[in-house]
Each structure stands twice: as structure tokens, then as C-alpha cells.
Design a protein around this motif. Structure first.
Motif, short mmCIF file in Angstrom:
data_model
loop_
_atom_site.label_atom_id
_atom_site.label_comp_id
_atom_site.label_asym_id
_atom_site.label_seq_id
_atom_site.Cartn_x
_atom_site.Cartn_y
_atom_site.Cartn_z
N ALA A 1 0.81 -1.12 0.08
CA ALA A 1 0.15 0.08 -0.06
C ALA A 1 1.22 1.00 -0.52
O ALA A 1 0.74 2.01 -0.64
CB ALA A 1 -0.80 -0.06 1.10
N ASN A 2 1.98 1.39 0.75
CA ASN A 2 3.11 2.44 1.36
C ASN A 2 3.28 2.46 -0.50
O ASN A 2 3.57 3.86 -1.31
CB ASN A 2 4.37 2.19 1.88
N MET A 3 3.88 1.05 -1.13
CA MET A 3 4.42 0.85 -2.62
C MET A 3 3.83 2.12 -3.45
O MET A 3 3.96 3.12 -4.42
CB MET A 3 5.16 0.02 -2.50
N MET A 4 2.59 1.88 -3.60
CA MET A 4 1.46 2.45 -4.68
C MET A 4 1.06 3.61 -4.16
O MET A 4 0.68 4.46 -5.04
CB MET A 4 0.34 1.33 -4.48
N ARG A 5 1.04 3.74 -2.81
CA ARG A 5 0.61 5.38 -2.72
C ARG A 5 2.46 6.27 -3.28
O ARG A 5 1.47 7.23 -3.88
CB ARG A 5 0.67 5.49 -0.93
N LEU A 6 3.12 5.80 -2.97
CA LEU A 6 4.47 6.85 -3.68
C LEU A 6 4.35 7.00 -4.90
O LEU A 6 4.88 7.91 -5.22
CB LEU A 6 5.96 6.03 -2.93
N ARG A 7 4.00 5.60 -5.75
CA ARG A 7 4.40 5.79 -6.95
C ARG A 7 3.01 6.35 -7.90
O ARG A 7 3.50 7.43 -8.70
CB ARG A 7 3.53 4.22 -7.87
#
Length: 86
Positions: A37-43
Motif C-alpha cells: 500500500a505504501n509503495m502504491m501511494r508513493l508511485r
């Protein structure tokens, strides 16, 4: 993880280990979901920032081609060329 107590029967010990294993697996999967979820938010933030930068930056104008520069000879080279020609 819970502390192992001295059990007299093996089935109770196995049951406690199974509970610990299930709890550890739930924690592991929850950490993986949080990381994703954090990776998708940063992307999403990066893509938004790049698109905003692309909209504000003017389009790059193509570079004008320079005319082929002809080399002018120096007076010394011109004299040398005349001597060779004669």
C-alpha cells in the motif's frame, strides 16, 4: 510469540505452536500488505508530480541546424597552397 510453558502432554504444546505460527503468518501478511500500500501511494505521488511537471514545462523546441561552416584558410596556408600548385 508466547512463552512456552512446561506442558505435560505434547498435544497442548503442538496447539500453542500452531497458534503462534498462525499469529506470525498474519503479522507477516499484514506487513506485506502495508508495504504494498505504501509503495502504491508513493508511485501515485510520483506519477502526479511528473505529470504536473510535464504540464508546466513548455515543450522543448527543436534545435536549429547550423549551416555547415566552411573553413577559411589562413594567409599562410594560401601561400603554401599556391607554391604547391605551381
Amino acid at each position: 510469540m508466547t512463552t512456552l510453558k512446561p506442558y505435560t502432554n505434547a498435544s497442548a504444546l503442538k496447539k500453542e505452536r500452531d497458534l503462534d505460527k498462525a499469529q506470525a503468518m498474519r503479522e507477516y501478511e499484514a506487513e506485506g500488505r502495508a508495504r504494498h500500500a505504501n509503495m502504491m501511494r508513493l508511485r501515485a505521488l510520483r506519477v502526479a508530480r511528473e505529470s504536473a511537471a510535464a504540464q508546466t514545462k513548455p515543450a522543448a523546441q527543436p534545435l536549429k541546424k547550423k549551416a555547415a561552416a566552411t573553413r577559411k584558410s589562413s594567409p599562410t596556408e594560401a601561400r603554401s597552397a599556391r607554391r604547391v600548385a605551381s
